[in-house]
Scaffold this active site. Structure first.
Site, short mmCIF file in Angstrom:
data_model
loop_
_atom_site.label_atom_id
_atom_site.label_comp_id
_atom_site.label_asym_id
_atom_site.label_seq_id
_atom_site.Cartn_x
_atom_site.Cartn_y
_atom_site.Cartn_z
CG ASP A 1 117.65 -35.87 31.35
OD1 ASP A 1 117.20 -34.80 31.79
OD2 ASP A 1 116.95 -36.72 30.77
CE LYS B 1 118.54 -48.11 27.21
NZ LYS B 1 119.44 -49.25 27.37
CE1 TYR C 1 114.28 -45.94 31.72
CE2 TYR C 1 112.87 -44.50 33.02
CZ TYR C 1 113.54 -44.78 31.84
OH TYR C 1 113.47 -43.90 30.82
P1 13P Z 1 116.13 -39.98 28.55
O1 13P Z 1 117.15 -41.03 28.93
O2 13P Z 1 116.61 -39.17 27.41
O3 13P Z 1 115.75 -39.17 29.74
O4 13P Z 1 114.84 -40.71 27.99
C1 13P Z 1 114.06 -41.47 28.82
C2 13P Z 1 112.83 -42.00 28.18
O5 13P Z 1 112.23 -42.87 28.72
C3 13P Z 1 112.34 -41.46 26.90
O6 13P Z 1 111.18 -42.12 26.45
MG MG Z 2 115.08 -37.40 30.37
MG MG Z 3 118.31 -38.05 27.24
MG MG Z 4 119.14 -40.32 29.64
#
Ligand code: 13P
Ligand code: MG
Ligand code: MG
Ligand code: MG
Ligand code: 13P
EC number: 3.1.3.11
Length: 365
Positions: free
Chosen positions: A11, A231, A228
């Site tokens: 990402d 994900k 953090y």
């Molecule tokens: P991503 O891992 O897809 O960037 O999502 C992060 C997030 O906090 C979405 O609410």
């Molecule tokens: Mg993201």
């Molecule tokens: Mg993502």
């Molecule tokens: Mg992600």
């Protein structure tokens, strides 16, 4: 000649918020991969996205964990990040944890699934890409695909699958791995796989001849970064037909939208919704989590396809069910089991709240 498929994803920025990778990022990656194809480092490539995650699907003959391939993917992501910064996209460079490449993209933030094999006369391959979830989301569907005879009829009726498959499982907390065979060790395997945030399937091989059947990205960003950073939305490569589950058996487990972690702020459980490419754009409460399936035929390393496999009305009811489950889960608001348990949340105010309340806690008589 052996063919390698490398799916490397990150990402590196999206609109609006954590929604959709901007087309300019895909274009930049295509430019870099196109050049690598001209220079014959790659045989073929396909650039796509699932939500805010950009995926590079590449074929070559360099084998797994090849430095040149990994460096080229890293370059694609860093150059795409520069574009993302210009456009002030959300989370520009989000998944890149380092400034400089150091030999292997693993441990640097991007997710990576790779496999090398000698092509069969016809070699169907399915690439799964997820958003708003984590690698353990593949545990349940992969188990069903390769070990559950009620999902994969071939395990029972096709002699070429009948001896079963071996699962390589990573303990992502302790950095250990173990191999377990099905059907013999099925209960032991399930005892691990149910703990989806810790035990994740890395590879699956056919027991008869050790032939590679599936490979999954198991990087856990939050464990690597220590704080953090979103994900670790995973990808998986699965081979189909002739000694493997049929393509239809490979997608069948996703008809059940099972609960996975990673929705909203990486801190909520929600149903994994199977979608075609055009709907691989999680919006509601940044979700619910999505999975898409791209089917290719591999022909002398060329990627023939893709077929957008979840763009099938037969999955409409799974999507409707996922929406229903999403309603049900949302009504829990900040309560478990919608909200993840405290040690699995990607961010939390708990330490601050505890500090503030510190001396107001009294002993219970
Ligand atoms: P991503 O891992 O897809 O960037 O999502 C992060 C997030 O906090 C979405 O609410
Ligand atoms: Mg993201
Ligand atoms: Mg993502
Ligand atoms: Mg992600
Ligand atoms: P064909 O008869 O088209 O080869 O299909 C076999 C099969 O695997 C269907 O699931």
């Amino acid at each position: 000649m052996k063919t390698t498929i490398s799916v490397i994803k990150a990402d590196v920025g999206s609109i609006a918020g954590h929604g959709l990778a901007h087309p300019a990022l895909l274009k930049k990656c295509e430019e870099i991969l196109g050049k690598a194809k001209e220079e014959e480092l790659l045989i073929d490539y396909y650039v796509t996205n699932c939500g805010d995650d950009t995926e590079l699907i590449m074929t070559h003959t360099q084998g797994e964990e090849n430095e040149e391939i990994h460096e080229m993917a890293w370059t694609a992501f860093t150059e795409a990040t520069a574009v993302a910064k210009e456009l002030k996209l959300y989370g520009a460079g989000q998944d890149l944890l380092s400034d400089t490449f150091s030999g292997n993209i693993k441990g640097m933030g991007p997710g990576c699934a790779e496999m090398e094999f000698k092509e069969r006369p016809s070699d169907p391959v399915v690439v799964f890409c997820c958003d708003k979830t984590e690698p353990g989301a593949f545990n349940l569907p992969l188990f069903k695909m390769f070990a559950d005879p009620f999902t994969t009829a071939g395990l029972v009726i096709d002699p070429s699958l009948h001896n079963g498959f071996e699962f390589e499982v990573f303990d992502v907390m302790e950095h250990k791995k173990v191999k377990l065979s099905c059907p013999d060790e099925m209960y032991d395997l399930l005892a691990l796989l149910g703990t989806i945030n810790r035990y994740v399937i890395k590879r699956i091989r056919r027991r008869d001849d050790n032939e590679i059947a599936a490979a999954i990205s198991t990087e856990r960003l939050n464990l690597m970064a220590g704080s953090y950073v979103g994900k670790d939305d995973p990808v998986a490569i699965v081979r189909a037909q002739s000694g493997f589950p049929a393509a239809g058996e490979v997608v069948e487990p996703f008809a059940f939208p099972h609960l996975v972690g990673g929705w909203m702020r990486g801190s909520h459980n929600g149903p994994l919704m199977p979608v075609g490419q055009k709907n691989a754009y999680p919006v509601r409460f940044d979700g619910p989590p999505r999975v898409m399936a791209l089917g290719f035929q591999i022909a002398d390393g060329k990627l023939v396809g893709p077929a957008d496999m979840f763009d099938d009305p037969a999955f409409d009811r799974s999507r409707a069910q996922a929406s229903e489950i999403a309603d049900y889960m949302r009504r829990h608001g900040p309560f478990e089991p919608h909200r993840l348990p405290a040690d699995e949340m990607e961010y939390t105010t708990l330490p601050g709240v505890m500090e503030k309340l510190g001396n107001r806690f009294e002993d219970i008589e």
